[in-house]
Motif scaffolding. Structure first.
Motif, PDB file in Angstrom:
ATOM      1  N   LEU A  11       0.830  -1.204   0.000  1.00 11.39           N
ATOM      2  CA  LEU A  11       0.000   0.000   0.000  1.00 11.39           C
ATOM      3  C   LEU A  11       0.868   1.259   0.000  1.00 11.39           C
ATOM      4  CD1 LEU A  11      -2.852   1.209   0.150  1.00 11.39           C
ATOM      5  CD2 LEU A  11      -2.628   1.131   2.635  1.00 11.39           C
ATOM      6  N   GLY A  12       1.918   1.250   0.808  1.00  4.57           N
ATOM      7  CA  GLY A  12       2.828   2.392   0.850  1.00  4.57           C
ATOM      8  C   GLY A  12       3.554   2.607  -0.460  1.00  4.57           C
ATOM      9  N   ALA A  13       3.991   1.516  -1.085  1.00  6.82           N
ATOM     10  CA  ALA A  13       4.669   1.629  -2.374  1.00  6.82           C
ATOM     11  C   ALA A  13       3.725   2.146  -3.449  1.00  6.82           C
ATOM     12  CB  ALA A  13       5.249   0.275  -2.781  1.00  6.82           C
ATOM     13  N   CYS A  14       2.505   1.642  -3.460  1.00  2.00           N
ATOM     14  CA  CYS A  14       1.521   2.109  -4.443  1.00  2.00           C
ATOM     15  C   CYS A  14       1.177   3.582  -4.221  1.00  2.00           C
ATOM     16  CB  CYS A  14       0.255   1.259  -4.378  1.00  2.00           C
ATOM     17  SG  CYS A  14       0.487  -0.415  -4.979  1.00  2.00           S
ATOM     18  N   ALA A  15       1.035   3.990  -2.970  1.00  2.00           N
ATOM     19  CA  ALA A  15       0.747   5.397  -2.677  1.00  2.00           C
ATOM     20  C   ALA A  15       1.894   6.287  -3.126  1.00  2.00           C
ATOM     21  CB  ALA A  15       0.483   5.576  -1.184  1.00  2.00           C
ATOM     22  N   VAL A  56      -4.196  18.553  -4.784  1.00  2.00           N
ATOM     23  CA  VAL A  56      -3.711  17.924  -3.554  1.00  2.00           C
ATOM     24  C   VAL A  56      -4.882  17.331  -2.774  1.00  2.00           C
ATOM     25  CG1 VAL A  56      -2.503  18.328  -1.379  1.00  2.00           C
ATOM     26  CG2 VAL A  56      -1.737  19.462  -3.462  1.00  2.00           C
ATOM     27  N   TYR A  57      -5.982  18.057  -2.721  1.00  2.00           N
ATOM     28  CA  TYR A  57      -7.163  17.568  -2.010  1.00  2.00           C
ATOM     29  C   TYR A  57      -7.658  16.269  -2.624  1.00  2.00           C
ATOM     30  CZ  TYR A  57     -11.925  17.389  -0.254  1.00  2.00           C
ATOM     31  OH  TYR A  57     -13.091  16.985   0.316  1.00  2.00           O
ATOM     32  N   HIS A  58      -7.777  16.226  -3.952  1.00  2.00           N
ATOM     33  CA  HIS A  58      -8.243  15.011  -4.618  1.00  2.00           C
ATOM     34  C   HIS A  58      -7.220  13.885  -4.503  1.00  2.00           C
ATOM     35  CE1 HIS A  58     -11.846  16.835  -6.089  1.00  2.00           C
ATOM     36  NE2 HIS A  58     -11.164  17.830  -6.643  1.00  2.00           N
ATOM     37  N   LEU A  59      -5.954  14.224  -4.498  1.00  2.00           N
ATOM     38  CA  LEU A  59      -4.898  13.233  -4.328  1.00  2.00           C
ATOM     39  C   LEU A  59      -5.026  12.549  -2.970  1.00  2.00           C
ATOM     40  CD1 LEU A  59      -2.111  12.180  -5.502  1.00  2.00           C
ATOM     41  CD2 LEU A  59      -1.101  13.949  -4.086  1.00  2.00           C
ATOM     42  N   ILE A  60      -5.216  13.340  -1.937  1.00  2.00           N
ATOM     43  CA  ILE A  60      -5.352  12.778  -0.586  1.00  2.00           C
ATOM     44  C   ILE A  60      -6.605  11.915  -0.503  1.00  2.00           C
ATOM     45  CG2 ILE A  60      -5.767  13.382   1.833  1.00  2.00           C
ATOM     46  CD1 ILE A  60      -3.937  15.840   1.297  1.00  2.00           C
ATOM     47  N   LEU A  61      -7.721  12.389  -1.060  1.00  2.00           N
ATOM     48  CA  LEU A  61      -8.947  11.594  -1.039  1.00  2.00           C
ATOM     49  C   LEU A  61      -8.785  10.287  -1.789  1.00  2.00           C
ATOM     50  CD1 LEU A  61     -11.822  14.186  -1.528  1.00  2.00           C
ATOM     51  CD2 LEU A  61     -11.219  12.925   0.522  1.00  2.00           C
ATOM     52  N   PHE A  62      -8.101  10.342  -2.925  1.00  2.00           N
ATOM     53  CA  PHE A  62      -7.894   9.139  -3.735  1.00  2.00           C
ATOM     54  C   PHE A  62      -7.167   8.060  -2.943  1.00  2.00           C
ATOM     55  CE2 PHE A  62      -5.213   6.666  -6.627  1.00  2.00           C
ATOM     56  CZ  PHE A  62      -6.197   6.070  -7.410  1.00  2.00           C
ATOM     57  N   PHE A  63      -6.080   8.441  -2.269  1.00  2.00           N
ATOM     58  CA  PHE A  63      -5.283   7.449  -1.554  1.00  2.00           C
ATOM     59  C   PHE A  63      -5.868   7.106  -0.191  1.00  2.00           C
ATOM     60  CE2 PHE A  63      -2.040   8.826  -4.613  1.00  2.00           C
ATOM     61  CZ  PHE A  63      -1.791   7.583  -5.164  1.00  2.00           C
ATOM     62  N   ALA A  64      -6.688   7.978   0.372  1.00  2.00           N
ATOM     63  CA  ALA A  64      -7.285   7.691   1.672  1.00  2.00           C
ATOM     64  C   ALA A  64      -8.378   6.638   1.564  1.00  2.00           C
ATOM     65  CB  ALA A  64      -7.850   8.964   2.277  1.00  2.00           C
ATOM     66  N   PHE A  65      -9.044   6.564   0.430  1.00  3.15           N
ATOM     67  CA  PHE A  65     -10.179   5.651   0.299  1.00  3.15           C
ATOM     68  C   PHE A  65      -9.884   4.478  -0.615  1.00  3.15           C
ATOM     69  CE2 PHE A  65     -12.119   9.692   1.534  1.00  3.15           C
ATOM     70  CZ  PHE A  65     -12.735   9.261   2.702  1.00  3.15           C
ATOM     71  N   GLN A  66      -8.635   4.102  -0.753  1.00  2.00           N
ATOM     72  CA  GLN A  66      -8.286   2.936  -1.549  1.00  2.00           C
ATOM     73  C   GLN A  66      -8.474   1.671  -0.765  1.00  2.00           C
ATOM     74  OE1 GLN A  66      -7.512   2.518  -4.791  1.00  2.00           O
ATOM     75  NE2 GLN A  66      -8.066   4.636  -4.984  1.00  2.00           N
TER      76      GLN A  66
END
Length: 127
Positions: free
Chosen positions: A4-8, A117-127
């Protein structure tokens, strides 16, 4: 967690480079006013500190090598990992500096439009 960390990380690098190139090609206000220097001596200490932090994992190398199933593969594994890290840093550095020049902020995400940045954080927060 490692995957997960590598993908993020790969996702953040891809989006940051992609947005920097997009902004550079679309000639947004931030990229039009950017000026470039060959060497910025004032920011050299910050750059060296960041690079040292990025490659500072060498403290755990002996433990990782010892825990490997095939310790003789250590050299290949180490070089592969360091090259991946190098490619990610260089791609962000070149794309970011080409797009923003002397106005490049640390971290580079601060240069991207706030919605990105907002959409980036949302994208990775809800994976």
């Amino acid at each position: 967690m490692d995957i997960l960390g590598a993908c993020a990380t790969i996702g953040v690098v891809s989006i940051t480079v992609g947005m920097s190139v997009k902004m550079l090609l679309s000639h947004t206000a931030a990229t039009v006013t950017a000026t470039h220097k060959l060497v910025n001596w004032a920011k050299l200490p910050l750059a060296l500190a960041t690079i040292s932090f990025a490659y500072g994992g060498n403290v755990i190398y002996p433990h990782v090598e010892q825990s490997m199933r095939y310790p003789r593969q250590w050299t290949k594994a180490l070089w592969s990992a360091l090259m991946v890290c190098f490619v990610m840093y260089i791609s962000i550095a070149f794309a970011g500096y080409a797009a923003f020049g002397h106005e490049t902020l640390s971290p580079i995400l601060r240069n991207l439009p706030s919605g990105t940045v907002y959409h980036l954080i949302l994208f990775f927060a809800f994976q």
